[in-house]
Each structure stands twice: as C-alpha cells, then as structure tokens.
Design a protein around this motif. Structure first.
Motif, short mmCIF file in Angstrom:
data_model
loop_
_atom_site.label_atom_id
_atom_site.label_comp_id
_atom_site.label_asym_id
_atom_site.label_seq_id
_atom_site.Cartn_x
_atom_site.Cartn_y
_atom_site.Cartn_z
N GLN A 123 12.31 6.20 -12.11
CA GLN A 123 13.43 5.29 -12.40
C GLN A 123 13.01 5.16 -14.68
O GLN A 123 13.54 5.51 -15.74
CB GLN A 123 13.23 3.68 -12.34
N SER A 124 11.81 5.50 -14.48
CA SER A 124 11.45 6.14 -16.76
C SER A 124 11.41 6.81 -16.89
O SER A 124 11.84 6.91 -18.05
CB SER A 124 9.20 5.85 -16.30
N TRP A 125 11.93 8.31 -16.21
CA TRP A 125 12.49 9.62 -16.54
C TRP A 125 14.05 9.09 -17.11
O TRP A 125 14.27 9.59 -18.44
CB TRP A 125 12.99 10.13 -15.71
N PHE A 129 13.35 11.74 -22.58
CA PHE A 129 13.46 12.81 -22.62
C PHE A 129 11.90 13.47 -22.54
O PHE A 129 11.40 13.89 -21.35
CB PHE A 129 14.21 14.17 -22.76
N ASP A 130 11.67 13.13 -23.30
CA ASP A 130 9.59 13.05 -23.06
C ASP A 130 9.22 12.28 -22.37
O ASP A 130 8.32 13.31 -21.54
CB ASP A 130 9.31 12.44 -24.91
N LYS A 131 9.20 11.59 -21.42
CA LYS A 131 8.95 10.70 -20.66
C LYS A 131 8.66 12.01 -19.36
O LYS A 131 8.15 11.69 -18.54
CB LYS A 131 9.36 9.56 -20.32
N GLN A 221 13.17 25.02 -29.58
CA GLN A 221 15.01 24.89 -30.14
C GLN A 221 15.60 24.86 -28.31
O GLN A 221 16.79 24.12 -28.00
CB GLN A 221 15.35 26.25 -30.24
N ILE A 222 15.06 25.59 -27.59
CA ILE A 222 15.31 25.05 -25.89
C ILE A 222 15.31 24.34 -25.19
O ILE A 222 15.66 23.43 -24.44
CB ILE A 222 14.72 26.54 -24.93
N TYR A 223 13.89 23.55 -25.73
CA TYR A 223 13.57 22.22 -25.73
C TYR A 223 14.56 20.91 -25.94
O TYR A 223 14.97 19.94 -25.45
CB TYR A 223 12.11 21.42 -26.51
N THR A 224 15.21 21.10 -27.39
CA THR A 224 16.24 20.55 -27.90
C THR A 224 17.81 20.54 -27.59
O THR A 224 18.32 19.83 -27.68
CB THR A 224 16.28 20.75 -29.79
N LEU A 225 17.96 21.88 -26.64
CA LEU A 225 19.01 22.13 -25.87
C LEU A 225 18.62 21.31 -24.54
O LEU A 225 19.97 20.61 -24.54
CB LEU A 225 19.07 23.47 -25.62
N MET A 226 17.92 21.71 -23.97
CA MET A 226 18.68 20.36 -22.90
C MET A 226 17.67 18.43 -23.12
O MET A 226 18.59 18.44 -22.43
CB MET A 226 16.36 21.18 -22.54
#
Length: 254
Positions: A123-125, A129-131, A221-226
C-alpha cells in the motif's frame, strides 16, 4: 608465327548484397573498401553515420580522424563500443568483459532478492515512486509489471547503474562501463533504453575515461521516465490491484 602472351582476364563476381551495401555507404558519404562478410563493420559505419548527422538548429560536431589502432588514447571507437571488434586492444579484453557482465548480472540478482511484501508495504508504494524504488519487493513487483509492457530494460539499466556506482576499482569500472554501454546504450542492442541526444553525447564523451559517474545523467533520465510514464499505469493496473487483494486476503488480520 605470333604467340599470344596476354594473360586471361579473371572476372571477379561480387555478391549483389555487397554492391548494394557499398552504394548505400557511398550515398552517406562514407568511402573505403568493404570486406565481404564483415557485417559488424557495416553496422559500425552505419552507427557512426547516425552520430555524425547534424542536430536541428546547429552545426554537427566535428569528429576527429581515427588514430592508429595501436594508439588507445583518443580512439574514435567511443561512439560504437558495442561493435569495435576491429580494435586489437579490445580483443584482448573479451574474457574480462564476460566477467564484468557476470558481475553486473549477479549484482542485479542480489538487488532483486526480496521477501514477500506485506499488505502495508504494498500500500505504501502508492504514496510515492521513491518509496516503491527504495523497497526491494517494490522494485521486484514493478519490474514484473514493466515486463508485461516490454520495458523491463529501464529497470534493468537503473539497477545496473546502482551496482556500477558502488564500484571503486578503476579497471573494473572500465570493463563494467563497456558492458552497460553494450547492453543498454548502444543503438544495436535489443535492450536499448530511450535517451535523448544530449545525454548520449555526454555518455560518449565519458566513455573515453569511464568513472563511476559515467551514467549518472542517463540513470536519472530513465528514473524520471519510469516515474512519469510507467509508475501511474502500474498503480492503476490489474497487476497491482490483484496483488493488493491477494496480500489482504492472506493477511493474518483479515
């Protein structure tokens, strides 16, 4: 009596596909002899021609002439690490490249080893997105979802960068950087990630002298895309909703 001393003329038949390939390269302004059966060199020349195309609104960067193969210093192969098998010094590293690839895959596997999440964790997800990315079971679930969207390479690249950033040995950094480039940056790789031209240019320059920060811009950039693209779909997907339902039913409190 006259004796004909002329030697018979030998006709050399060149396969049609080689002729077409040579004509294609000539149309791109690439000159030189084409050795038959050298498909890898053909792909390399095509890749270099893509890198040399001018950017809209500006001038194309001037590429320095490729030095002798014995000179490793400023080798022009930085644009095509994945298919530069013509470089003699690269052939000597084949075994270490395989070992570097094995080490990276082992590291990724270790990152993904996680216990089954609790319903509270799952549920915390949805909070951020960081969590999700800081939770091993969250990364594992998100990776499974990306696989259904045929974009798992984004998570694999991010995980490979996480392991790569921990490396401190200079020799290992160079070998692992090459493996990551071949697997996720090269336009010839089936697992190529989507990066803009600016980030690709940064990586190509960094590959001349790789460090643990070579792929920092690409990883971000890939992290931001996801985060912007895949993460919202993950939260609204049947995959995530079914996972929450299953965990709730299996929870001791239910």
């Amino acid at each position: 009596m006259r004796i004909d001393t002329e030697q018979p003329v030998l006709k050399i038949l060149i396969p049609t596909d080689v002729i077409k390939a040579k004509n294609y390269l000539l149309s791109l302004g690439i000159h030189g002899e084409i050795s038959m059966g050298s498909e890898r060199m053909e792909m390399r020349k095509r890749q270099m021609s893509v890198q040399q195309e001018p950017v809209a609104g500006g001038n194309a960067p001037t590429q320095q002439e490729q030095p002798d193969q014995a000179n490793r210093g400023s080798n022009a192969c930085c644009f095509c690490w994945c298919c530069c098998c013509s470089c003699s010094w690269n052939e000597d590293r084949e075994e270490r490249n395989r070992q570097a690839s094995y080490d990276i895959k082992e590291g990724i596997g270790d990152c993904e080893e996680s216990s089954k999440p609790t319903v509270e964790e799952a549920q915390s997800w949805a909070q951020s997105f960081d969590k999700l990315m800081h939770c091993p079971s969250g990364r594992s679930a998100f990776r499974q979802f990306l696989r259904t969207e045929f974009s798992e390479e984004n998570m694999l690249f991010w995980l490979a960068c996480e392991e790569f950033n921990k490396e401190t040995n200079k020799g290992n950094i160079e070998e692992k950087a090459r493996v990551i480039y071949e697997d996720y940056i090269s336009i010839l790789s089936p697992k190529e990630v989507s990066l803009d031209s600016r980030v690709r240019d940064v990586i190509n320059r960094n590959m001349l002298e790789p460090t643990s920060h070579t792929f920092d811009d690409a990883q971000l950039q890939i992290y931001t895309l996801m985060q912007r693209d895949s993460y919202p779909r993950f939260l609204n997907s049947p995959f995530y909703k079914n996972l929450l339902k299953t965990l709730s039913e299996q929870s001791p409190e239910s």
